[in-house]
Each structure stands twice: as structure tokens, then as C-alpha cells.
Scaffold this motif. Structure first.
Motif, PDB file in Angstrom:
ATOM      1  N   MET A  89       0.848  -1.201   0.000  1.00  8.02           N
ATOM      2  CA  MET A  89       0.000   0.000   0.000  1.00  8.02           C
ATOM      3  C   MET A  89       0.880   1.245   0.000  1.00  8.02           C
ATOM      4  O   MET A  89       1.679   1.450   0.917  1.00  8.02           O
ATOM      5  CB  MET A  89      -0.897   0.000   1.251  1.00  8.02           C
ATOM      6  N   CYS A  90       0.798   2.031  -1.019  1.00  9.93           N
ATOM      7  CA  CYS A  90       1.645   3.222  -1.132  1.00  9.93           C
ATOM      8  C   CYS A  90       1.128   4.320  -0.209  1.00  9.93           C
ATOM      9  O   CYS A  90      -0.048   4.693  -0.278  1.00  9.93           O
ATOM     10  CB  CYS A  90       1.664   3.721  -2.570  1.00  9.93           C
ATOM     11  N   PRO A  91       1.976   4.863   0.702  1.00 10.34           N
ATOM     12  CA  PRO A  91       1.512   5.908   1.618  1.00 10.34           C
ATOM     13  C   PRO A  91       0.990   7.143   0.915  1.00 10.34           C
ATOM     14  O   PRO A  91       0.129   7.844   1.436  1.00 10.34           O
ATOM     15  CB  PRO A  91       2.765   6.214   2.446  1.00 10.34           C
ATOM     16  N   ARG A  92       1.529   7.428  -0.299  1.00 17.46           N
ATOM     17  CA  ARG A  92       1.096   8.640  -0.991  1.00 17.46           C
ATOM     18  C   ARG A  92      -0.261   8.455  -1.680  1.00 17.46           C
ATOM     19  O   ARG A  92      -0.880   9.424  -2.101  1.00 17.46           O
ATOM     20  CB  ARG A  92       2.142   9.033  -2.040  1.00 17.46           C
ATOM     21  N   SER A  93      -0.687   7.222  -1.825  1.00 17.32           N
ATOM     22  CA  SER A  93      -1.926   6.976  -2.558  1.00 17.32           C
ATOM     23  C   SER A  93      -3.137   7.247  -1.684  1.00 17.32           C
ATOM     24  O   SER A  93      -3.065   7.300  -0.460  1.00 17.32           O
ATOM     25  CB  SER A  93      -1.946   5.527  -3.051  1.00 17.32           C
ATOM     26  N   GLY A  94      -4.284   7.378  -2.343  1.00 12.36           N
ATOM     27  CA  GLY A  94      -5.511   7.617  -1.610  1.00 12.36           C
ATOM     28  C   GLY A  94      -5.946   6.441  -0.767  1.00 12.36           C
ATOM     29  O   GLY A  94      -6.646   6.617   0.235  1.00 12.36           O
ATOM     30  N   CYS A  95      -5.509   5.218  -1.134  1.00 12.40           N
ATOM     31  CA  CYS A  95      -5.961   4.047  -0.387  1.00 12.40           C
ATOM     32  C   CYS A  95      -5.400   4.048   1.033  1.00 12.40           C
ATOM     33  O   CYS A  95      -6.073   3.630   1.979  1.00 12.40           O
ATOM     34  CB  CYS A  95      -5.583   2.761  -1.114  1.00 12.40           C
ATOM     35  N   PHE A  96      -4.151   4.530   1.211  1.00  9.82           N
ATOM     36  CA  PHE A  96      -3.595   4.594   2.562  1.00  9.82           C
ATOM     37  C   PHE A  96      -4.368   5.593   3.415  1.00  9.82           C
ATOM     38  O   PHE A  96      -4.665   5.338   4.582  1.00  9.82           O
ATOM     39  CB  PHE A  96      -2.115   4.983   2.506  1.00  9.82           C
ATOM     40  N   ARG A  97      -4.709   6.711   2.814  1.00 10.99           N
ATOM     41  CA  ARG A  97      -5.475   7.717   3.551  1.00 10.99           C
ATOM     42  C   ARG A  97      -6.850   7.177   3.935  1.00 10.99           C
ATOM     43  O   ARG A  97      -7.307   7.362   5.065  1.00 10.99           O
ATOM     44  CB  ARG A  97      -5.621   8.977   2.701  1.00 10.99           C
ATOM     45  N   GLU A  98      -7.506   6.499   2.997  1.00 10.02           N
ATOM     46  CA  GLU A  98      -8.815   5.921   3.291  1.00 10.02           C
ATOM     47  C   GLU A  98      -8.717   4.876   4.392  1.00 10.02           C
ATOM     48  O   GLU A  98      -9.575   4.788   5.266  1.00 10.02           O
ATOM     49  CB  GLU A  98      -9.411   5.303   2.017  1.00 10.02           C
ATOM     50  N   TYR A  99      -7.668   4.057   4.331  1.00 11.69           N
ATOM     51  CA  TYR A  99      -7.443   3.047   5.364  1.00 11.69           C
ATOM     52  C   TYR A  99      -7.259   3.693   6.728  1.00 11.69           C
ATOM     53  O   TYR A  99      -7.834   3.252   7.728  1.00 11.69           O
ATOM     54  CB  TYR A  99      -6.210   2.214   4.987  1.00 11.69           C
ATOM     55  N   PHE A 100      -6.475   4.747   6.777  1.00 12.10           N
ATOM     56  CA  PHE A 100      -6.178   5.414   8.044  1.00 12.10           C
ATOM     57  C   PHE A 100      -7.444   6.051   8.623  1.00 12.10           C
ATOM     58  O   PHE A 100      -7.732   5.903   9.818  1.00 12.10           O
ATOM     59  CB  PHE A 100      -5.114   6.494   7.803  1.00 12.10           C
TER      60      PHE A 100
END
Length: 439
Positions: free
Chosen positions: A1-12
Motif C-alpha cells: 500500500m503506497c503511503p502517498r496513494s488515496g488508499c492509505f489515507r482511506e485506510y487510516f
């Protein structure tokens, strides 16, 4: 999971909201005080609340937030100039949120009332509405009030941006009194425990006086795991569930919640770095020359060292703590409650008799014949022992002379000692109803 991607933000973001939704202890319309230290975890927590309350969020958080920052610079070795700089940075961060905020200084703990060591009323005893009913009622109330605020629960955030203007730093005499208190403490472990106690009491007093029903703290999964093993080493095994769990309700009228406890420190560091979350890091407590590190620091080094070689260490310790029950920490009456931590007394009978001589090394000098017996008894070290749980007794042994203790601790101890003496005297009154001629 790339920290810069939106998926990391959504996960967090999802993890934070899922933690609140799963436990369902924060109801719509509740006033919630966010305890900020300026560190990575509490700063990330603040960002989650900001995003959850924004108008663009599909399912907005529905509580009313406030912020508190406790300035501990005096005991952390900061000069007045350094404290001023840290306070200015924190106030800039707090003001940028638009939330009401409160800045407290650790010196103010010396002026706390003795009632802070008593649980507040926990409610009327009648069952309240369920979480679902509370949400539906809140939404209906918002609809009745109109759509002027688009359903947000924060109609007045922009009108209050802090407390009334006050001097930036406390009086020098108060700072010196606080420093004497910490300098009298014999070990770094006891200093850490004292700092934690004064901090939570200040936050609790602010919550009570300002009408906050909940307090959010920013302990991460890493910090919870360290605290769990540290408290186990300090003799607080019976109280681990309330010391490290999501909910801590020992204070009655104010509930402490830990919504960041499932985030690893590395996750938080990634989030703060890639999404520009500002932080203000405070220095650690200074140690005296040739002084061994505190149990808190030793346990932190031990766990983080294991984590490097065995990446599941922190999560394993954390999951183990999840299985603990808070029942042993609940006290049925004041006489069964610890004076300092408000948990149940966990020592009785033979254990108490065995431990007491090791804790009473000498009586303070002011217990002389010039004082009355009641005052001398209430100010003796031996009189404090029955009021404390096992762990607090070990800490109390290293807190130095009683004269340096915070006034509110001594005042509450004297009150409880005198109540116990009056109760004992009333039970020892002989009966005078014997029939004449009996013998």
C-alpha cells in the motif's frame, strides 16, 4: 500500500471511524475534550477529528470537540524562553483548527481542589437511550432546526477560540514549588508516574469545569503495548484493562477514550509525513547524573528492540491486553478506592502486613509534640499507606517528604483518614442497654 496513494489515507481514516463506531461510547452532541501533547499520535488524532467534522465528509462525526494542551516545560528542563517558544507554536496549531481550546500549565496542578480525587456522579442510574436512538434523535433535532448549518453539530466553533487572555507563563514562585516537588522524588520511575498523575488530573479538572463528558487521548498501539508491560512491572496488573483499554470510566462523570490505540507508531509517522500534519515534540524528563533510566524508558527500549527483529511483537502484546477484564479495577466504596489512581485497593490481610514495614522508613520532621494528635496522625506517612493500592504504595515510597506533595493530595488524604477514624470510633462505642441484675 503506497503511503502517498488515496488508499492509505482511506485506510487510516476508516480505522479511526471504525474504532469510534464499534465501541459507541461517544454520542451525538457530546462535548469531547481532545488532549493534545503536540506529538505525532495526538496530532494525527486531531487531524482525524478535523476531517470527520468537515462538510465534505459523507458521514460526519457528530460530537462537539474542544482541545487542551498541558505545558510541562518546567519539569522537562526547558528555560522560560524555550517554554514561550513551544507555547507559541502550540497556540498557532490550536488556533488554526478553529476549535475551542484551553492551555494549562503543570504548575496549576498545585491549585487543584481535593475533589479531583473523587469520582464524579456517573449518571442518574436510569438507562439512557441506545446509540441508535441517540443518533436518530440528533438527526431529527437537526432537521427541525433547519438546514442552515447543513447538519453539522458545530454551530459555534468560530466564536470561541480559547480562554480569556492570561499571562503566558505562571508565576516564578509556583514554578519553583513544582520543581521542588519533582526534585524531592527519588527515582525517574516515580517522576514519570507523578507527571502522568498531575497531567490527567489537570485534564480531568478542565473537562469537569468546562462541561466535557468525554476526553480523547492519543496513545498509539505502540504506546499502549509499552504501557501495558510497564504497568505490569509496576504492580498494576489488576488495572491493565482500564489503564490501556479503549474506555477508562474510573472517574465517573468523565470518560477517557483512546481512539488511536490500533495505530502502530510507524503508520502514524507515515501519515503525518505524507499529509503534512504539524507536530510539536516535547523533550523527555531529565535524569540526574549517574541515575538509572526509569522502568518506562527501559520497557520502551526493550519492546522497540524486539520489534526490529520480530515485527509482530507490539501487536502480540497489544492483542493480549485486549483479553483483560476491567472488573478488578472497580471499587464499591470510597474506603475500597485508591487515593491516587482511583482504582480498587488490591491489597488486604497478610499482604498488607508484609508490605507496610518496607514502605514506612521514617516519619516526617513536622510530626512533633507541637501539633495536635489528629493533625499528626493525618500527616504521617504510615497513615497514607492504607489509602493506596499496591502500585501507588511503591510510588508513594519514592515521592519524598509529605510536605512537598501537592496540597490537594494531602487535603483529600486527611479527609479520608479522619472519616475512617470517626467511623471506627462510632463502632467502638460500648452498648449501655444491659438489663439490671445481669452478670
Amino acid at each position: 500500500m503506497c503511503p502517498r496513494s488515496g488508499c492509505f489515507r482511506e485506510y487510516f481514516v476508516h480505522k479511526f471511524r471504525a474504532m469510534l463506531g464499534k465501541n459507541r461510547v461517544i454520542f451525538p452532541g457530546d462535548k469531547v475534550l481532545l488532549a493534545l501533547s503536540g506529538g505525532p499520535a495526538s496530532s494525527a488524532m486531531l487531524r482525524q477529528v478535523q476531517e470527520g467534522l468537515s462538510r465534505e465528509t459523507a458521514k460526519r462525526l457528530r460530537f462537539i470537540p474542544g482541545l487542551i494542551y498541558v505545558d510541562e516545560g518546567a519539569v522537562r528542563g526547558q528555560s522560560p524562553a524555550q517554554r514561550e517558544e513551544s507555547l507559541a507554536r502550540m497556540e498557532t496549531l490550536l488556533q488554526a483548527t478553529g476549535f475551542p481550546y484551553h492551555v494549562a500549565h503543570l504548575e496549576q496542578a498545585l491549585e487543584l481542589p481535593a475533589s479531583i480525587l473523587r469520582p464524579g456522579p456517573g449518571g442518574s442510574g436510569e438507562p439512557g437511550p441506545s446509540y441508535k436512538e441517540a443518533v436518530e434523535g440528533f438527526i431529527q433535532q437537526q432537521r427541525q432546526e433547519g438546514d442552515g448549518n447543513s447538519g453539522t453539530s458545530l454551530p459555534s466553533l468560530g466564536t470561541q477560540v480559547g480562554d480569556l487572555p492570561a499571562p503566558r507563563l505562571p508565576a516564578a514562585a509556583r514554578t519553583q514549588e513544582l520543581l521542588r516537588l519533582f526534585e524531592a522524588v527519588e527515582t525517574p520511575t516515580a517522576r514519570e508516574e507523578l507527571l502522568q498523575m498531575l497531567r490527567i488530573h489537570l485534564i480531568l479538572q478542565t473537562a469537569r469545569t468546562r462541561g466535557y463528558a468525554k476526553v480523547m487521548t492519543g496513545e498509539s498501539c505502540t504506546r499502549v503495548a509499552i504501557k501495558l508491560l510497564t504497568n505490569l512491572a509496576l504492580g498494576r496488573g489488576a488495572f491493565l484493562a482500564v489503564d490501556t483499554g479503549f474506555v477508562d470510566d474510573r472517574y465517573g462523570d468523565v470518560m477517557v477514550v483512546r481512539p488511536m490505540r490500533e495505530y502502530m507508531a510507524k503508520e502514524i509517522a507515515f501519515y503525518n509525513h505524507f499529509f503534512d500534519v504539524p507536530t510539536v515534540v516535547a523533550p523527555p524528563l531529565p535524569t540526574k547524573r549517574q541515575e538509572k533510566p526509569s522502568i518506562h524508558r527501559l520497557m520502551e527500549r526493550f519492546l522497540l528492540g524486539l520489534q526490529e527483529d520480530f515485527p509482530s511483537t507490539i501487536s502480540t502484546v497489544y492483542r493480549t491486553g485486549e483479553k483483560l477484564s476491567p472488573a478488578p479495577a472497580k471499587a464499591s466504596s470510597e474506603s475500597q478506592r485508591c487515593l491516587l489512581c482511583l482504582c480498587a485497593l488490591d491489597i488486604a490481610g497478610e499482604e498488607e502486613l508484609a508490605l507496610e514495614p518496607t514502605l514506612i522508613t521514617e516519619e516526617p520532621e513536622w510530626n512533633g509534640c507541637c501539633q495536635d494528635t489528629a493533625a499528626a496522625g493525618a500527616e504521617s506517612r504510615a497513615a497514607f499507606i492504607p489509602l493506596l493500592c499496591y502500585s501507588c504504595r511503591l510510588t508513594f515510597k519514592e515521592l519524598g517528604p509529605l510536605a512537598t506533595l501537592p496540597p490537594y493530595v494531602r487535603a483529600e488524604a486527611q479527609r479520608r483518614i479522619r472519616r475512617a477514624e470517626m467511623k471506627q470510633q462510632s463502632q467502638e462505642v460500648p452498648l449501655e442497654d444491659e438489663e439490671p441484675g445481669e452478670g
